[in-house]
Design an enzyme around this catalytic site. Structure first.
Site, PDB file in Angstrom:
ATOM      1  N   GLU A   1      -3.201  -4.893  -2.524  1.00 43.93           N
ATOM      2  CA  GLU A   1      -3.801  -5.897  -3.416  1.00 43.93           C
ATOM      3  C   GLU A   1      -3.905  -5.372  -4.847  1.00 43.93           C
ATOM      4  OE1 GLU A   1      -6.064  -6.175   0.594  1.00 43.93           O
ATOM      5  OE2 GLU A   1      -4.987  -4.663  -0.561  1.00 43.93           O
TER       6      GLU A   1
ATOM      7  N   CYS B   1     -10.984  -3.320  -3.447  1.00 45.24           N
ATOM      8  CA  CYS B   1     -10.050  -4.396  -3.791  1.00 45.24           C
ATOM      9  C   CYS B   1     -10.787  -5.698  -4.091  1.00 45.24           C
ATOM     10  CB  CYS B   1      -9.025  -4.607  -2.686  1.00 45.24           C
ATOM     11  SG  CYS B   1      -7.781  -3.295  -2.648  1.00 45.24           S
TER      12      CYS B   1
ATOM     13  N   CYS C   1     -10.407  -4.435   1.231  1.00 41.26           N
ATOM     14  CA  CYS C   1     -11.503  -3.463   1.230  1.00 41.26           C
ATOM     15  C   CYS C   1     -12.451  -3.785   0.072  1.00 41.26           C
ATOM     16  CB  CYS C   1     -10.946  -2.041   1.103  1.00 41.26           C
ATOM     17  SG  CYS C   1     -10.285  -1.639  -0.532  1.00 41.26           S
TER      18      CYS C   1
ATOM     19  N   ASN D   1       0.843  -1.191   0.000  1.00 41.36           N
ATOM     20  CA  ASN D   1       0.000   0.000   0.000  1.00 41.36           C
ATOM     21  C   ASN D   1       0.879   1.242   0.000  1.00 41.36           C
ATOM     22  OD1 ASN D   1       0.626  -0.722   2.789  1.00 41.36           O
ATOM     23  ND2 ASN D   1      -0.872   0.792   3.444  1.00 41.36           N
ATOM     24  N   ILE D   2       0.363   2.290  -0.659  1.00 45.65           N
ATOM     25  CA  ILE D   2       1.089   3.550  -0.763  1.00 45.65           C
ATOM     26  C   ILE D   2       0.093   4.676  -0.504  1.00 45.65           C
ATOM     27  CG2 ILE D   2       2.437   5.077  -2.266  1.00 45.65           C
ATOM     28  CD1 ILE D   2       3.285   2.479  -3.794  1.00 45.65           C
ATOM     29  N   GLU D   3       0.363   5.438   0.558  1.00 42.23           N
ATOM     30  CA  GLU D   3      -0.495   6.554   0.934  1.00 42.23           C
ATOM     31  C   GLU D   3       0.118   7.870   0.479  1.00 42.23           C
ATOM     32  OE1 GLU D   3      -2.146   4.767   5.188  1.00 42.23           O
ATOM     33  OE2 GLU D   3      -0.847   6.514   5.201  1.00 42.23           O
TER      34      GLU D   3
ATOM     35  N   CYS E   1      -4.166   0.475  -2.432  1.00 40.55           N
ATOM     36  CA  CYS E   1      -3.989  -0.688  -1.560  1.00 40.55           C
ATOM     37  C   CYS E   1      -2.968  -1.656  -2.152  1.00 40.55           C
ATOM     38  CB  CYS E   1      -5.321  -1.410  -1.377  1.00 40.55           C
ATOM     39  SG  CYS E   1      -6.609  -0.411  -0.614  1.00 40.55           S
TER      40      CYS E   1
END
Length: 135
Positions: free
Chosen positions: A59, A93, A90, A46-48, A57
């Site tokens: 996935e 995803c 989520c 995941n990369i915010e 996310c």
């Protein structure tokens, strides 16, 4: 579902991918690894970013990366977190997994190393798909 050697490698790859996660706002790090039909394992994390709606996310990162590399058929997906409970994908995803991979095997890995095996259909029993709106 019966776990085999490839699934053990897949789980290890998801755990390793988690170390690359960039989650400065939530500190909720996730790693994912997808097993292709040819036996290749492709990972994602995941990369915010500060505009949280643009966050991606793990996935989706793994599946989009795999698809962009030409893979179209998938056997399984492992998802690893540092949480004490099992964390499932989520809703976004779940839909992406269904559309790109179908009802594949999922392995949810929690902090203590325990793994929960399931099929995607158990998390997304009535998926939205193009056949839903085409007649």
């Amino acid at each position: 579902m019966k776990r085999h050697v490839q699934y053990s490698r897949l789980i290890s790859a998801a755990k390793k991918a988690k170390t690359q996660a960039f989650a400065p706002f939530s500190n909720f790090k996730v790693g994912a690894a997808v097993l292709t039909a040819s036996g290749k394992i492709i990972t994602g994390c995941n990369i915010e970013v500060s505009s949280l709606s643009l966050t991606i996310c793990a996935e989706r990162t793994a599946l989009f990366k795999a698809r962009s590399e030409g893979h179209k058929v998938f056997r399984a997906l492992a998802i690893a977190t540092d949480q004490p409970e099992f964390i499932s994908p989520c809703g976004a995803c779940r839909q992406v997994i269904y559309e790109l991979a179908g009802d594949i095997d999922l392995m949810l890995c929690r902090k203590d190393g325990k793994v929960k095996d399931l099929k995607l259909a158990s998390l997304l029993p009535l998926p939205f798909f193009k056949s839903t709106f085409s007649s």
